[in-house]
Design a protein around this motif. Structure first.
Motif, short mmCIF file in Angstrom:
data_model
loop_
_atom_site.label_atom_id
_atom_site.label_comp_id
_atom_site.label_asym_id
_atom_site.label_seq_id
_atom_site.Cartn_x
_atom_site.Cartn_y
_atom_site.Cartn_z
N SER A 185 0.82 -1.20 0.00
CA SER A 185 0.00 0.00 0.00
C SER A 185 0.86 1.26 0.00
O SER A 185 1.96 1.30 0.57
N ASN A 186 0.32 2.31 -0.65
CA ASN A 186 0.91 3.65 -0.61
C ASN A 186 2.35 3.67 -1.14
O ASN A 186 3.29 4.05 -0.44
N ASN A 187 2.49 3.24 -2.38
CA ASN A 187 3.75 3.33 -3.09
C ASN A 187 3.51 4.03 -4.42
O ASN A 187 2.49 4.73 -4.57
N GLU A 188 4.41 3.85 -5.39
CA GLU A 188 4.30 4.55 -6.66
C GLU A 188 4.24 3.59 -7.84
O GLU A 188 4.66 3.93 -8.96
N LEU A 189 3.74 2.38 -7.61
CA LEU A 189 3.57 1.41 -8.68
C LEU A 189 2.49 1.91 -9.63
O LEU A 189 1.36 2.17 -9.23
N SER A 190 2.84 2.04 -10.91
CA SER A 190 1.91 2.69 -11.84
C SER A 190 1.32 1.76 -12.89
O SER A 190 0.35 2.12 -13.55
N SER A 191 1.88 0.55 -13.06
CA SER A 191 1.35 -0.36 -14.07
C SER A 191 1.56 -1.81 -13.65
O SER A 191 2.39 -2.10 -12.78
N VAL A 192 0.81 -2.69 -14.27
CA VAL A 192 0.94 -4.12 -14.00
C VAL A 192 2.34 -4.60 -14.33
O VAL A 192 2.90 -5.47 -13.65
N GLU A 193 2.94 -4.02 -15.38
CA GLU A 193 4.28 -4.43 -15.78
C GLU A 193 5.30 -4.20 -14.68
O GLU A 193 6.33 -4.88 -14.63
N ASP A 194 5.05 -3.23 -13.79
CA ASP A 194 5.98 -2.94 -12.70
C ASP A 194 5.99 -4.02 -11.63
O ASP A 194 6.89 -4.04 -10.79
N MET A 195 4.99 -4.91 -11.65
CA MET A 195 4.87 -5.89 -10.58
C MET A 195 4.71 -7.30 -11.13
O MET A 195 4.13 -8.17 -10.48
N TYR A 196 5.21 -7.54 -12.34
CA TYR A 196 5.14 -8.88 -12.93
C TYR A 196 5.68 -9.95 -11.97
O TYR A 196 5.13 -11.04 -11.86
N SER A 197 6.77 -9.63 -11.30
CA SER A 197 7.45 -10.64 -10.49
C SER A 197 6.59 -11.18 -9.36
O SER A 197 6.80 -12.30 -8.89
N VAL A 198 5.61 -10.40 -8.92
CA VAL A 198 4.74 -10.86 -7.83
C VAL A 198 4.03 -12.15 -8.21
O VAL A 198 3.72 -12.98 -7.36
N ALA A 199 3.79 -12.35 -9.49
CA ALA A 199 3.11 -13.57 -9.94
C ALA A 199 3.91 -14.82 -9.64
O ALA A 199 3.36 -15.93 -9.63
N LYS A 200 5.23 -14.67 -9.40
CA LYS A 200 6.06 -15.84 -9.10
C LYS A 200 5.84 -16.36 -7.69
O LYS A 200 6.17 -17.51 -7.39
N ALA A 201 5.32 -15.50 -6.81
CA ALA A 201 5.05 -15.93 -5.43
C ALA A 201 3.67 -16.56 -5.39
O ALA A 201 2.69 -15.98 -4.90
N SER A 202 3.57 -17.76 -5.91
CA SER A 202 2.26 -18.39 -6.17
C SER A 202 1.51 -18.77 -4.91
O SER A 202 0.33 -19.10 -4.99
N HIS A 203 2.14 -18.73 -3.73
CA HIS A 203 1.45 -19.10 -2.50
C HIS A 203 0.79 -17.92 -1.81
O HIS A 203 0.20 -18.09 -0.74
N LEU A 204 0.90 -16.74 -2.39
CA LEU A 204 0.34 -15.55 -1.75
C LEU A 204 -1.15 -15.70 -1.50
O LEU A 204 -1.91 -16.09 -2.39
N ARG A 205 -1.56 -15.36 -0.28
CA ARG A 205 -2.97 -15.41 0.08
C ARG A 205 -3.56 -14.03 0.35
O ARG A 205 -4.76 -13.83 0.24
N GLU A 206 -2.71 -13.09 0.73
CA GLU A 206 -3.19 -11.73 1.04
C GLU A 206 -2.22 -10.71 0.47
O GLU A 206 -1.01 -10.79 0.69
#
Length: 638
Positions: A185-206
């Motif tokens: 929360s409360n950062n400067e992420l502006s596009s989905v491309e900026d956070m592609y890597s999050v998809a690798k953490a496949s166990h994320l629940r929240e």
């Protein structure tokens, strides 16, 4: 004071009261004091002081070797140091200080919780030695990005807090396979491309993403929900079935239009590790099964047969002339069941010019491994009948289906032999096989010699299903069922048990469906068999009339093949009529059972009843005068 350094001493009473903890909060300390004789201390709190340096901990650490919890919240420390002697430290709380860089933690290999929120840290690093770290709090710093190698070594990290930073790019989340909570929360992420890597953490629940420019658009939600199969909470939004369904539709469109999303689906350049793919397939399977359980849970008033027979994930339908009256399914002749899972990730292929030997995505896998064809995940159904290496495919004799809903699998069973002509042994694990009628679909394989249905994820194993499987599949060559050889005695017993089933389905099947069935079985004389088997239209016979004049064994086979598996969607009226029909059929069965029971009782007691009737008649006639008086008295009382 000792040698110019502050020294702490406690009374015996204080030590006895709190032998393993010391609190020096709000004491105006500017340095960590010496603590001689405190070797038993495990928790040390130094909150709200004016400590600027931690070097003195190295001296105090000689007596604090058992320390596991160190709290230095709200001080003026600008550099982490002096921790080398604290080998047993598990929790380090350094929030609200002046730390600019993560360092000095090389020896803290047992550290599980690290809190550095509210400092002046500009980059993530120096964490690779913390292999046991589970919670990392970096909120309220000045971090602009998470680099590709910044999270290396954090294999056990479960919670990461990056709130209130200046993040514009996220990388490296492939190094956190056990991460379940991520706060952005409360950062400067502006596009989905900026956070592609999050998809690798496949166990994320929240995950929280509010307060970022990217959160203003719908793509962010769709991206995270579609690529994180375990996600159930997104910025206080509960992930529901409609949300996930819409997200998977978005993902399918993106993967079709962009190679970047394709790479996300297949994982790292060399493909997602096999065990991770299988884990994802199992996770999606459990999610789909839980969703189906909610969608298909029995409603009140549908009768005990419905409630007891329904299983999680079974489809709606009818049970027409088949022994699955306890489940919501339908058998037909022309149905085809489509996979109901969300669209899978784009595939990663392995093979050569002669064909492939593997298709792999983020949550599915189809691979040829020697004599085995291993199929994992609902998304794999799209690739089973694609071109394969012909030589390798010809070697396949055993097929294993894992984490795939059987109702979706039925659509490809009939085409399986086209790609794998020698496949004859089939193993089903976690497929939601729930009722006997589903076994009818296996007849489409036409050459199944061995069948194994494992207990995991297949409720049908709680029933006496083997007998029906033998009855339904023996004429296609079934010789082994769950590693037990099928004998002639077993075939005869199964035929006797379900003897009336074939006749029942043939009587109830309309000619409009019976004629196509005969054509499919090549019994209509149109494919060169007319001389041996008269076609139904010969001699003006209907399909049913011809069939009842045919050989009884042939008629039995046709009756079995009429028992096919088909899913359909039902209206409320269909369900109402089904319930009424179930009630009426139940009443008829009760009456029939009662009549048979009475008939058997009469047969057993009839000799004694007849003897009593004859005796009473002879007695009445031998005392005719008294009998007439008795009758007259009865009439007068009326």
């Amino acid at each position: 004071m000792h040698d110019g350094r502050l020294q702490v001493a406690r009374t015996i009473r204080e030590k006895e009261k709190n032998p393993d903890r010391i609190s020096l909060d709000r004491r105006g300390l500017t340095a960590v004091p010496l603590m001689p004789g405190e070797s038993r201390v495990r928790l040390l709190s130094l909150q709200h002081n004016l400590i600027t340096r931690m070097d003195s901990l190295s001296a105090a650490g000689l007596t604090l070797s058992r320390l596991v919890f160190l709290d230095m919240y709200d001080n003026q420390v600008d550099r982490v140091s002096g921790l080398d002697c604290l080998d047993n430290l598990r929790v380090l709380l350094m929030g609200k200080n002046r730390i600019k860089k993560i360092e000095g933690l090389r020896r803290q290999t047992r550290l599980e919780v690290l809190d550095l929120h509210g400092n002046q840290i500009t980059s993530v690093g120096g964490l690779s030695f913390l292999c046991e770290l589970k919670v990392l709090n970096l909120a309220g710093n000045q971090i602009r990005s998470v680099g590709a190698s910044d999270l290396q070594g954090l294999r056990n990290l479960q919670e990461l807090n990056l709130r209130r930073n200046r993040l514009r790019k996220l990388l490296g989340f492939g190094d956190t396979p056990h991460l379940v909570k991520l706060f952005l929360s409360n950062n400067e992420l502006s596009s989905v491309e900026d956070m592609y890597s999050v998809a690798k953490a496949s166990h994320l629940r929240e995950v929280t993403i509010d307060g970022n420019p990217v959160a203003q658009g719908g793509d962010c939600v769709s991206f995270l929900v579609s690529y994180l199969p375990n996600l159930n909470m997104l910025s206080n939004l509960q992930i529901t079935d409609p949300v996930r369904k819409a997200a998977m539709s978005w993902r399918s469109n993106k993967e079709a239009a962009s190679s970047l999303f394709v790479q996300l689906g297949v994982g790292e350049p060399d493909g997602v590790k096999r065990e991770e793919v299988i884990f994802n397939a199992r996770t999606n399977w459990e999610l789909l099964r839980s969703q189906s359980c909610c969608a298909n849970s029995p409603r009140p008033g549908h009768g005990p047969g419905h409630a007891s027979g329904q299983r999680p994930g079974t489809a709606s339908g009818t049970a027409t002339a088949a022994p699955s009256l306890d489940a919501d399914h339908q058998h037909g002749l022309d149905g085809e069941d489509k996979p109901t899972c969300p669209a899978p990730a784009a595939p990663s292929s392995a093979g050569n010019a002669q064909g492939k030997t593997r298709e792999q995505g983020g949550d599915y896998l189809v691979e040829i491994s020697g004599r085995y064809l291993n199929v994992y995940g609902q998304g794999a159904l799209r690739f089973i009948d694609r071109p394969w290496n012909a030589a390798k495919a010809a070697d396949v004799t055993i097929v294993r289906f894992n984490y795939i809903n059987f109702n979706g699998l039925t659509a490809v069973l009939g085409r399986l032999k086209q790609r794998f002509p020698n496949a004859e042994h089939f193993i089903f694990r976690e497929n939601n096989l729930a009722c006997l009628g589903q076994l009818n679909a296996l007849a489409d394989i036409q050459g199944l010699t061995s069948l194994c249905v494992e207990e995991e994820g297949n409720p049908i194993v709680a029933k006496q299903w083997q007998s029906y499987a033998i009855y339904r599949l023996a004429h296609w060559g079934l010789r082994t069922i769950n590693d037990v050889e099928v004998t002639e005695e077993m075939v005869s017993a199964a035929a006797a048990e379900f003897r009336g089933l074939s006749d029942l389905v043939l009587w109830s099947l309309p000619d409009t469906l019976l004629q196509p069935l005969l054509s499919r079985l090549r019994l209509d004389g149109s494919r060169g068999h007319g001389a041996a088997l008269p076609a139904p239209h010969h001699h003006h016979l209907s399909a049913r009339q011809w069939l009842w004049t045919a050989d009884p064994a042939l008629r039995t086979v046709v009756g079995k093949e009429a028992l096919q598996w088909r899913r359909t969607s039902l209206t409320q009226d269909d369900l109402l009529w089904r319930h009424k029909g179930r009630v009426q059929l139940g009443a008829l069965l009760d009456m029939a059972v009662s009549a048979v029971a009475k008939l058997r009782q009469l047969e057993s007691e009839w000799p004694s009843v007849l003897q009593e009737l004859v005796r009473d008649t002879l007695v009445d006639y031998s005392h005719l005068h008294a009998y007439m008086k008795k009758c007259m008295a009865s009439l007068q009382r009326l």
